[in-house]
Enzyme design. Structure first.
Site, PDB file in Angstrom:
ATOM      1  CB  ALA A  18      -0.921  -0.001   1.224  1.00  0.00           C
ATOM      2  N   GLY A  19       2.161   1.111   0.081  1.00  0.00           N
ATOM      3  CA  GLY A  19       3.053   2.274   0.178  1.00  0.00           C
ATOM      4  C   GLY A  19       3.286   2.936  -1.170  1.00  0.00           C
ATOM      5  CG  MET A  21       9.172   3.039  -3.600  1.00  0.00           C
ATOM      6  SD  MET A  21       9.473   3.396  -5.337  1.00  0.00           S
ATOM      7  CE  MET A  21      10.342   1.926  -5.860  1.00  0.00           C
ATOM      8  N   GLY A  84      14.197  -3.321  -2.019  1.00  0.00           N
ATOM      9  CA  GLY A  84      14.530  -1.931  -2.282  1.00  0.00           C
ATOM     10  C   GLY A  84      14.575  -1.108  -1.015  1.00  0.00           C
ATOM     11  CB  SER A  86      16.957   2.627   2.705  1.00  0.00           C
ATOM     12  OG  SER A  86      15.787   3.228   3.184  1.00  0.00           O
ATOM     13  N   PRO A 112      20.141  -0.366  -3.397  1.00  0.00           N
ATOM     14  CG  PRO A 112      22.163   0.771  -3.107  1.00  0.00           C
ATOM     15  CD  PRO A 112      21.594  -0.553  -3.502  1.00  0.00           C
ATOM     16  CG  ASN A 113      18.238   4.829  -6.708  1.00  0.00           C
ATOM     17  OD1 ASN A 113      17.450   4.580  -7.613  1.00  0.00           O
ATOM     18  ND2 ASN A 113      18.318   6.017  -6.127  1.00  0.00           N
ATOM     19  CG  PHE A 114      15.429  -1.265  -7.807  1.00  0.00           C
ATOM     20  CD1 PHE A 114      15.962  -2.415  -8.387  1.00  0.00           C
ATOM     21  CD2 PHE A 114      15.055  -1.311  -6.480  1.00  0.00           C
ATOM     22  CE1 PHE A 114      16.103  -3.584  -7.660  1.00  0.00           C
ATOM     23  CE2 PHE A 114      15.188  -2.491  -5.735  1.00  0.00           C
ATOM     24  CZ  PHE A 114      15.709  -3.626  -6.332  1.00  0.00           C
ATOM     25  CG  HIS A 141      15.171  11.480  -0.819  1.00  0.00           C
ATOM     26  ND1 HIS A 141      16.532  11.555  -0.818  1.00  0.00           N
ATOM     27  CD2 HIS A 141      14.846  10.364  -1.519  1.00  0.00           C
ATOM     28  CE1 HIS A 141      17.033  10.521  -1.502  1.00  0.00           C
ATOM     29  NE2 HIS A 141      16.023   9.788  -1.937  1.00  0.00           N
ATOM     30  CE  LYS A 145      15.582   8.325   1.911  1.00  0.00           C
ATOM     31  NZ  LYS A 145      15.115   6.931   1.837  1.00  0.00           N
TER      32      LYS A 145
END
Ligand SMILES: NC(=O)C1=CN([C@@H]2O[C@H](COP(=O)(O)OP(=O)(O)OC[C@H]3O[C@@H](n4cnc5c(N)ncnc54)[C@H](OP(=O)(O)O)[C@@H]3O)[C@@H](O)[C@H]2O)C=CC1
Ligand SMILES: O=C(O)C1=N[C@H](C(=O)O)C[C@H](O)C1
Length: 255
Positions: A18-19, A21, A84, A86, A112-114, A141, A145
């Site tokens: 649900a987030g 990302m 993904g 962190s 750490p980053n896609f 950001h 975050k």
């Protein structure tokens, strides 16, 4: 199209569905050839739903607090994981490796980053590092975050720090004698890292290098979370063929 070699699509579960990302990942998996979204798990749901649904790969975009337990849970059940979230620092990655030792058939893919541009930004920064006396990282950001500095910034600073060490560079020049707490940012591997949080931003990073008479700025901007999806899908497809721990998307770009 078969991704598994058995004529069927890869069944995928998403943790943190649900987030910001997680919801984007659910849409991307649903739209992808050869992948089948079989389970979506939020913070109030039992993680067992992914096993019940027969997920072969789990994608985790949850929180730094939840991620390690989730990954261990997947490994113990023979489910591959693409991570993904962190917060998996060197010590926690070692714990993942130890867990994988008892399950050599399982793959865990951590990035750490896609975003492909961010991966290249890190590679360019690592390559530039040995030529410049000064290096600082500024990450910017969205204000929701939870962690600072970002995982990407920490990884970038570690890569720069290691490159500087290999090249035998002196510590970055800095005559600061008095400073308010935080004024010079956090120090990671000898590199100062600054975190900006602002409405209007998604995920951005600038690496500033300096030498006498010149500077070099390497910058990447994710304006939309769609930027992360090609990398996530690439990792989901790869992890079923990659037992053990893989860190970073770079190895897939050169494959
Ligand atoms: N590697 C990469 O390319 C990227 C990594 N990230 C990282 O991904 C993570 C998530 O970011 P983002 O989507 O913005 O954050 P969000 O807060 O929007 O999403 C996290 C979601 O995870 C849920 N959650 C928390 N604990 C659990 C759990 N144990 N099981 C299942 N779901 C859980 C939360 O639910 P609730 O709100 O109810 O607590 C929330 O819905 C962060 O660590 C971020 O840094 C982000 C973008 C790109
Ligand atoms: O929380 C985010 O949004 C992001 N998190 C990751 C990080 O911590 O580096 C990746 C990207 O910067 C977006």
């Amino acid at each position: 199209m078969s991704e598994t070699g058995n004529g069927r699509p890869i069944p995928v579960g998403v943790l943190g569905a649900a987030g910001r990302m997680g919801s984007e990942v659910c849409r991307a998996v649903e739209a992808a050839d050869g992948l089948d979204l079989v389970a979506t798990v939020g913070s109030g749901d039992p993680i067992g739903a992914v096993a019940d649904a027969g997920a072969r790969v789990v994608v985790d975009f949850t929180t730094p607090q939840a991620v390690l337990d989730n990954v261990r849970w997947c490994i113990d059940r023979g489910i591959h994981a693409v991570v993904g979230t962190s917060g998996l620092d060197a010590g926690r990655l070692d714990q993942v490796r130890q867990r994988l030792a008892g399950h050599p058939e399982v793959g865990v893919f951590v990035a750490p980053n896609f975003a492909l541009g961010a991966v290249l930004m890190m590679e360019f920064a690592e390559r530039a590092a040995r030529f410049f006396a000064s290096a600082e990282v500024v990450e910017l950001h969205h204000p929701n975050k939870l962690d600072a500095p970002s995982g990407t910034a920490v990884r970038t600073a570690e890569l720069i720090g290691a490159a500087r060490e290999r090249a035998g560079l002196d510590p970055v020049p800095d005559a600061t004698e008095t400073a308010l707490p935080g004024a010079r940012g956090a120090e990671v591997a000898g590199v100062h890292v600054h975190s900006v949080r602002s409405a209007g931003l998604v995920a951005h990073q600038e690496v500033l290098f300096g030498a006498p008479g010149e500077t070099l700025t390497v910058r990447h901007d994710s304006y939309d979370r769609a930027s992360f999806m090609p990398g996530v899908l690439m990792a989901v497809r790869a992890v079923v063929r990659r037992p053990g721990l893989t860190v970073g998307l770079g190895s897939l770009l050169d494959a």
